[in-house]
Motif scaffolding. Sequence first.
Motif, PDB file in Angstrom:
ATOM      1  N   ALA A  43       0.844  -1.195   0.000  1.00 60.73           N
ATOM      2  CA  ALA A  43       0.000   0.000   0.000  1.00 60.73           C
ATOM      3  C   ALA A  43       0.885   1.253   0.000  1.00 60.73           C
ATOM      4  CB  ALA A  43      -0.932   0.010   1.213  1.00 60.73           C
ATOM      5  N   VAL A  44       1.997   1.175   0.725  1.00 63.91           N
ATOM      6  CA  VAL A  44       2.940   2.290   0.744  1.00 63.91           C
ATOM      7  C   VAL A  44       3.552   2.459  -0.644  1.00 63.91           C
ATOM      8  CG1 VAL A  44       5.144   3.093   1.693  1.00 63.91           C
ATOM      9  CG2 VAL A  44       3.460   2.033   3.196  1.00 63.91           C
ATOM     10  N   ASP A  45       3.933   1.342  -1.243  1.00 68.39           N
ATOM     11  CA  ASP A  45       4.560   1.385  -2.562  1.00 68.39           C
ATOM     12  C   ASP A  45       4.338   0.043  -3.244  1.00 68.39           C
ATOM     13  OD1 ASP A  45       6.263   1.411  -4.785  1.00 68.39           O
ATOM     14  OD2 ASP A  45       7.742   2.659  -3.732  1.00 68.39           O
ATOM     15  N   PRO A  46       3.698   0.048  -4.410  1.00 65.32           N
ATOM     16  CA  PRO A  46       3.414  -1.236  -5.077  1.00 65.32           C
ATOM     17  C   PRO A  46       4.658  -2.048  -5.401  1.00 65.32           C
ATOM     18  CG  PRO A  46       2.147   0.545  -6.064  1.00 65.32           C
ATOM     19  CD  PRO A  46       3.097   1.194  -5.111  1.00 65.32           C
ATOM     20  N   GLN A  47       5.837  -1.445  -5.417  1.00 62.42           N
ATOM     21  CA  GLN A  47       7.052  -2.227  -5.686  1.00 62.42           C
ATOM     22  C   GLN A  47       7.256  -3.309  -4.624  1.00 62.42           C
ATOM     23  OE1 GLN A  47      11.065  -1.139  -4.743  1.00 62.42           O
ATOM     24  NE2 GLN A  47      10.452   0.724  -3.660  1.00 62.42           N
ATOM     25  N   TRP A  48       6.659  -3.159  -3.441  1.00 66.49           N
ATOM     26  CA  TRP A  48       6.847  -4.155  -2.387  1.00 66.49           C
ATOM     27  C   TRP A  48       5.940  -5.364  -2.549  1.00 66.49           C
ATOM     28  CZ3 TRP A  48      11.267  -2.953  -0.997  1.00 66.49           C
ATOM     29  CH2 TRP A  48      11.648  -1.667  -0.576  1.00 66.49           C
TER      30      TRP A  48
END
Lengths: 160, 702
Positions: free
Chosen positions: B442-447
């Motif tokens: 949610a913070v960053d889709p790369q995760w």
Amino acid sequence: MQSLNFVVNGSSCEAAPSDPCSLTEYLRDDLGLKGTRLGCAQEKCGACVVLIDGQPRHSCQIEVGNLAGCSIQTVESLESTAEGRVLLAQFDAHQAGQCGFCLSGILVRALAFVRQREDGSRGALLRALEGHLCRCGAHPRIMAAIEASWQAVNGRKVSA
Amino acid sequence: MTAGVLAPPLVAQPDPATWLSLASSDRVVVRTGKVEYGQGVLTALTQIAADALCLDTGQVELQSAHTHAWPNEGFTVGSTSIEESGPVMRALGSLLRGRLLQAAAQALGVAVQVLEVRAGRVLMHGEPTGWDYWRAGNSLLVTPFGPQDSPAPDGAAASVGLSLPRVDLRAKFSGGAFIQDLEFPDMRHAVVLRQPIRGARIKAFDSQRFEARHPAAKWVRRGDFMACVGESERAARAAHETLRARVQWDAPQVDDVGDDVQHWLGKQPAVETVAIAGADAPAASGDQVVEATWFRPFIAHASIGLSCSLAWFKDDVLHVWSHSQGIYALRDAIARVVGLAADSVHVHHAQGAGCYGHNGADDAALDAALVAMAEPGVPIRVQWSRDEELREAPLGATMSVTIRAAVDPKGRISQWQTHIRSTSHLMRPGWWGKPNLLAAPAVDPQWQTERDGDIPEERGGGATRSARPVYAVGSQRLTLALVTSHVRTSALRSLGTFANILAIEGMMDELAERAGQDAAQFRLAHLDDPRGAAVLRRVMDMSDWGGAAAQGTVRGIGLGRYKSTGAWCAVVAEVALESEVEVRRCWCSVDGGLIINPDGARNQIEGGIIQALSWTLLEEVRFEGPRPLASGWEGYPILRFGQVPSIQTEFVGANENPPLGLGEASQGPLAAAVANAVSRAVGQRVTQLPLNRDRLMRLLTQ
């Protein structure tokens, strides 16, 4: 909300919670009595059980506003009663727990159970524990500790 | 223990002050990287350390775990704590005691051999010398452990083998012992707005209407991660309800799971690997071939406590309190997601309720950390709801296990082929190059993890754990189809062992029938390992296997060895079919090698039996659309007091064998014993769990 008076573990309380709150929340957050635990807020697991006027009740969905004049006992009071000390000693002797999270509600339920002399049968104990969940699998030890406590308090063995 | 080879954690961290403190008189503080979650590990390690140091257990204070200035002992998982940290405790004791004896001998001008240590004091020919750990003090801790040390030989076992009461249990009868009880001044409570499905992005947020409704609450946002912060948990939850109504999401279409999870599992994309490359050859003519598929659904951890974490960002350090099993990996994963150096994140372990694997603890820690970073200087508390516990935490993997086996005309197993189809058993923080924390994508889709992994065979396997039969089975082949889906699964107690032993032992009963042999005798005939055979024979004796079962009951047997290298366990279950499957009695025998604390060991074995019985009879995660359905205990019932059988347990085997972990030894054998008993009772092989009322009715009416 108006202030209201009730008794917790023998001490008078005057509560005036600014918002509606559950008895579990009030005990833990306002009075700092952390023994009563929150497991589900759905009256299903028993971790929040206290005695209200001597009767075991889930505290998670009871609004403090409904408790005027009531006498509440939490797990913290066990140390100061003879039956409570028997229970604590038996739970310790039987090592009746693993994670321990379910135990405070069960101990309060057990306090009410050992105080009633009429029916110490295993069936009665199982009915008393219907509202309690244990996930670690300490059930046999918990039963043994309560049965031993009932016997010590009432001077006779639990019947089958 | 002999001198020479240090236990690996001591090689990696040879500074004695990392592990030990002599600051308090008459007490030795021993630091461990292992954590307590009700399994009794701190007590067992205290006993091992006390014996190694020649102290009374009351003189040992075992402290558990922080990430900063503390030993890193990885995860507390896989039944490895006694096997890995036990030797560390023994080594620490031998090394420190060796140094004390050397120092005293030198000061007294005597040979070290005339000295011994008792209760921390150096005696010569049984008389006090005035030397002890605390007089020597920090001089014992200055030089790194290494080849110059002369470790003292093991003393007599004074504490190991005794049922020392748990050092932490009494405090848990009442308040203050759990992470859920932790409070800091001016603490604030946060409730996270969860993505409705993975990959969902925030489309719109009506902040004005939210703020008008909840002027005292704050909202925090980072990417698509949002949370409400309030002065009380109740206030934060009320604000959260409004937030949910005021945020609109763009959610990707995700397929429903449906009611038939086994069917769903079969349709998911999977990566196929070969674990044992035996020939995929047909059986010899004359052999009887049997093939069957066993199935276990998704399982919830369903601890009685709620996932909880506290976080506080102050003086450029992010402090996090968590009941995670792996605080070091958690520290690294949090640091990555929030954008701090790992050194600037300090994770402190605080005890939670029962932990049965990779649950929501790590996720709650990232939740608290993210809010704390947005509110510098403010202690933040996150506690999940029962709904989040059941619907957001990682689940135990669903598995189907197909075994094709053959028995020859002489009744010998000639062939054994296993194919496992499973979701992942290992998506812990940091594995596969991703943080694997719920809020991270949610913070960053790369995760977001694209493809799930599973534990390699050489590290004990995940889905394939304990899949190699303990029996002589002729040629073997083992293959795995590892499924990736939107359903998040990870380690749950015993991992693949539960389904694998269920399947192996079901097949053994099938083959025994084909061979016309008694189920237990058939197993004995195929057991080369004397320890396994001894465990099986003991449970047969305990249960009077050859004798008559109690009226109206049927018995089943199950044997297994955890991870193929761990403890042996055999279970006989006595079962009655009433309106539901009732397990009346269980007998259990265990070879766990040297038992550190017999009562603690019994607690773990019997607790494992009871939890496994709950999985076997009752548990399955059901879905509404693509998401778990149950938001409370009614939708996910677990075993109740009235359903618990009487259990007898015996430990067998020589105490000279090294100690083995016991927390995951009894689950598979219990499931097998119950399923085998029910199979006998209904006259057909039971292969699908749970064995709840619906399934029993279907079996009885078929």
